[in-house]
Design an enzyme around this catalytic site. Structure first.
Site, PDB file in Angstrom:
ATOM      1  N   GLU A   1       5.900   7.151   9.115  1.00  8.11           N
ATOM      2  CA  GLU A   1       4.672   7.609   8.372  1.00  8.11           C
ATOM      3  C   GLU A   1       3.648   7.692   9.429  1.00  8.11           C
ATOM      4  O   GLU A   1       3.069   6.622   9.640  1.00  8.11           O
ATOM      5  CB  GLU A   1       4.387   6.802   7.206  1.00  8.11           C
TER       6      GLU A   1
ATOM      7  N   CYS B   1      -5.372   8.514   7.358  1.00 12.00           N
ATOM      8  CA  CYS B   1      -4.405   9.161   8.020  1.00 12.00           C
ATOM      9  C   CYS B   1      -4.373  10.739   7.617  1.00 12.00           C
ATOM     10  O   CYS B   1      -4.349  11.457   8.208  1.00 12.00           O
ATOM     11  CB  CYS B   1      -2.929   8.736   7.851  1.00 12.00           C
TER      12      CYS B   1
HETATM   13  P1  NAD Z   1      -0.527   1.184  15.073  1.00 10.60           P
HETATM   14  O1  NAD Z   1       0.257   2.169  15.311  1.00 10.60           O
HETATM   15  O2  NAD Z   1      -1.476   0.825  16.020  1.00 10.60           O
HETATM   16  O3  NAD Z   1      -0.179  -0.269  14.359  1.00 10.60           O
HETATM   17  C1  NAD Z   1       0.640  -0.123  13.246  1.00 10.60           C
HETATM   18  C2  NAD Z   1       1.616  -1.356  13.132  1.00 10.60           C
HETATM   19  O4  NAD Z   1       2.425  -1.500  14.231  1.00 10.60           O
HETATM   20  C3  NAD Z   1       0.666  -2.849  12.927  1.00 10.60           C
HETATM   21  O5  NAD Z   1       1.379  -3.472  12.067  1.00 10.60           O
HETATM   22  C4  NAD Z   1       1.092  -3.343  14.489  1.00 10.60           C
HETATM   23  O6  NAD Z   1       1.158  -4.436  14.296  1.00 10.60           O
HETATM   24  C5  NAD Z   1       2.264  -2.597  14.934  1.00 10.60           C
HETATM   25  N1  NAD Z   1       2.211  -2.564  16.467  1.00 10.60           N
HETATM   26  C6  NAD Z   1       1.090  -1.949  17.092  1.00 10.60           C
HETATM   27  N2  NAD Z   1       1.606  -1.921  18.440  1.00 10.60           N
HETATM   28  C7  NAD Z   1       2.881  -2.041  18.500  1.00 10.60           C
HETATM   29  C8  NAD Z   1       3.917  -2.169  19.608  1.00 10.60           C
HETATM   30  N3  NAD Z   1       3.626  -1.728  20.740  1.00 10.60           N
HETATM   31  N4  NAD Z   1       5.253  -2.407  19.208  1.00 10.60           N
HETATM   32  C9  NAD Z   1       5.738  -2.576  18.016  1.00 10.60           C
HETATM   33  N5  NAD Z   1       4.465  -2.535  17.002  1.00 10.60           N
HETATM   34  C10 NAD Z   1       3.266  -2.481  17.169  1.00 10.60           C
HETATM   35  O7  NAD Z   1      -1.536   1.699  13.766  1.00 10.60           O
HETATM   36  P2  NAD Z   1      -3.031   1.604  13.230  1.00 10.60           P
HETATM   37  O8  NAD Z   1      -4.055   1.420  14.365  1.00 10.60           O
HETATM   38  O9  NAD Z   1      -2.880   0.102  12.650  1.00 10.60           O
HETATM   39  O10 NAD Z   1      -3.112   2.420  12.280  1.00 10.60           O
HETATM   40  C11 NAD Z   1      -3.809   4.021  12.556  1.00 10.60           C
HETATM   41  C12 NAD Z   1      -2.798   4.947  12.642  1.00 10.60           C
HETATM   42  O11 NAD Z   1      -1.839   4.864  11.591  1.00 10.60           O
HETATM   43  C13 NAD Z   1      -3.434   6.521  12.677  1.00 10.60           C
HETATM   44  O12 NAD Z   1      -2.750   6.910  13.592  1.00 10.60           O
HETATM   45  C14 NAD Z   1      -3.029   6.761  11.473  1.00 10.60           C
HETATM   46  O13 NAD Z   1      -3.157   8.095  11.083  1.00 10.60           O
HETATM   47  C15 NAD Z   1      -1.522   6.120  10.950  1.00 10.60           C
HETATM   48  N6  NAD Z   1      -1.666   6.061   9.596  1.00 10.60           N
HETATM   49  C16 NAD Z   1      -0.530   6.873   9.007  1.00 10.60           C
HETATM   50  C17 NAD Z   1      -0.486   6.853   7.631  1.00 10.60           C
HETATM   51  C18 NAD Z   1       0.629   7.753   6.748  1.00 10.60           C
HETATM   52  O14 NAD Z   1       0.893   7.489   5.712  1.00 10.60           O
HETATM   53  N7  NAD Z   1       1.215   8.788   7.235  1.00 10.60           N
HETATM   54  C19 NAD Z   1      -1.150   6.083   6.976  1.00 10.60           C
HETATM   55  C20 NAD Z   1      -2.395   5.044   7.373  1.00 10.60           C
HETATM   56  C21 NAD Z   1      -2.262   5.293   8.910  1.00 10.60           C
END
Ligand code: NAD
Length: 458
Positions: A210, A244
């Site tokens: 997602e 998002c």
């Molecule tokens: P992110 O991808 O930085 O982090 C998400 C999760 O991944 C966190 O729990 C984090 O600890 C983990 N993570 C971060 N870096 C990692 C790595 N290198 N390896 C493994 N795990 C890792 O996202 P964010 O900043 O928390 O959220 C914002 C993003 O999420 C935006 O792009 C937004 O559009 C998206 N989002 C999507 C939805 C949806 O339903 N489609 C909903 C909310 C947010």
């Protein structure tokens, strides 16, 4: 640091006992989850206030209420979802019955982002429970107060061998992804989504991604401009744009852009006040890094409203920009904050072409009264999901699935889609032993071949 391997081993053993599979067990778990959320409403709201300065109203509308609604929907439908479904049995297999059953995956991982720390952990959990799985949740380290409350409330009602939260950052997340899990449900950015998929490939673990991206919103010449502006302001500045599916940028008919901007300003003022950064119900930007990133973006277009922020409280006023620089981050990256760039077009084909040449967005919004244009845009372009004459509300109902396509993700959840996402659909053919048609067996001959051709038509 928690022993991840040990927790997964214990969950796998518990799953193997078969206890999570019965209808009664799943219903009881959903009940427990619902009760603890209701009991802990204040603790949840406090944590959201601490992490994101979310108001009590927004916390209920966009997190607590939506989770409770999803649980109610799952409880109302679970029996029906779990029932084996009949398929048509082919004549060549006479006499037999064909059916499909939903089998839980086993031990699943849910990795959540920080913008809706409870909703985006617990809404998928409802599906994981309904489908009969054990589950580990990895909340985001950028909403630490929420992550702590989440861990606490889960441990109040579930044993660790069934459901638990593991806290930590990138390293913890990667360690979890290195384990032999049975399904990974990831919500987050496109770049981390790619890492998740790469890691999952090592064990051939199925994934649901997602993700995010730049969701466009078209305001076409037949639109009700005042209503459009009101609903855009709601969808764009909710959670200070850290959503998002928030409209990332507007594509507006050049002839009406000025009027649209006038209405947008009007609604921002009437919803958020003259100085939104002083509004106690207006959320903050999650971190100083994102605050700086967004303030830099305010210089990448002509600011016609807002454009200022308070570094101390990390609040940025709802901002409207005209003619953004198309090569700058504001039009190349997901904004994920309260900045709304407007691009004007002379004819609708230009707007369509601009969307079509970019990665497939998570959402698309169209404001138009023209039914032909509504069909042409909504059916003709590829995107995760969207609304006609509204923003973001397509994900408010558990009866509709939600997910991305292409760069905005894969798979879908909410309601029945969640149940299916966390289940393996198993097809079974049950053959009678009373009759055994001889056609398929050796030795073959021309009479059998004729019979084969006849049977295989049906
Ligand atoms: P992110 O991808 O930085 O982090 C998400 C999760 O991944 C966190 O729990 C984090 O600890 C983990 N993570 C971060 N870096 C990692 C790595 N290198 N390896 C493994 N795990 C890792 O996202 P964010 O900043 O928390 O959220 C914002 C993003 O999420 C935006 O792009 C937004 O559009 C998206 N989002 C999507 C939805 C949806 O339903 N489609 C909903 C909310 C947010």
């Amino acid at each position: 640091m928690e022993n991840i391997k040990e927790i997964i081993k214990n969950q796998k053993q518990f799953y193997q006992t078969g206890r999570t599979r019965s209808y009664e067990f799943r219903m009881q778990a959903l009940d427990r989850l619902e009760k603890v959320i209701i009991r802990q409403e204040d603790a949840i709201k406090k944590a959201l206030k601490k992490d994101l300065h979310k108001s009590s109203f927004e916390s209920y509308m966009t997190e607590i209420g939506m989770i409770c609604n999803e649980i109610t929907y799952a409880k109302q439908n679970l029996k029906k979802w779990m029932k084996p479904k009949k398929n048509r049995a082919p004549l060549a297999q006479f006499p037999s019955k064909c059916f499909q059953v939903y089998e839980p995956y086993g031990v699943v991982l849910i990795t959540a982002p920080w913008n809706f720390p409870f909703l985006l952990s617990l809404q998928p959990l409802v599906g994981a429970i309904a489908a009969g799985n054990c589950c580990i949740i990895k909340p985001s380290e950028y909403a630490p107060a929420s992550a702590n409350v989440l861990k606490k409330i889960l441990s109040m009602v579930f044993p660790q061998k069934y459901i638990c939260a593991i806290l930590g950052g990138k390293r913890t997340s990667q360690e979890l992804l290195d384990q032999p899990l049975d399904h990974i449900f990831f919500t987050g950015s496109v770049s981390v989504g790619k890492i998740v998929m790469e890691k999952a490939a090592a064990h051939l673990t199925p994934v649901t991604l997602e993700l995010g991206g730049k969701s466009p919103c078209i305001v076409e010449r037949s639109a009700d401009l005042k209503m459009a502006a009101k609903r855009i302001v709601f969808g764009k500045f909710l959670n200070a744009g850290q959503v998002c599916v928030a409209p990332d940028y507007l594509l507006a008919d050049e002839a009406f852009a000025k009027e649209l901007v006038m209405y947008l300003k009007y609604w921002i003022r009437s919803m958020y006040g003259e100085d939104p950064t002083a509004n106690k119900n207006y959320p903050a930007i999650v971190s100083p890094r994102h605050f700086k990133r967004l303030m830099n973006m305010t210089r990448q277009g002509k600011v016609v409203y807002g454009g200022y922020g308070d570094e101390r409280t990390r609040k940025i006023a709802p901002t409207i920009l005209l003619d953004p620089c198309m090569d700058a981050p504001i039009m190349q990256e997901e904004i994920f904050g309260p900045l709304l760039p407007i691009i004007t077009y002379q004819n609708l084909e230009e707007a369509k072409a601009l969307i079509a040449k970019r990665p497939k967005p998570l959402a698309l919004y169209l404001f138009s009264r023209d039914k032909k244009i509504q069909r042409e845009i909504m059916e003709g372009l590829s995107y995760g999901g969207g609304c006609v004459n509204d923003t973001i509300m397509h994900l408010s109902s558990s009866s509709m699935g939600f997910g991305g396509v292409g760069e905005s993700g894969m798979g879908s959840y909410h309601g029945k889609d969640s149940f299916e996402t966390f289940s393996h659909k198993k097809h079974i053919l049950k053959k009678s032993i009373k009759i055994d048609l001889p056609v398929r067996y050796q030795p073959y001959n021309s009479v059998k071949e004729k019979a084969l051709k006849f049977f295989m038509k049906f």
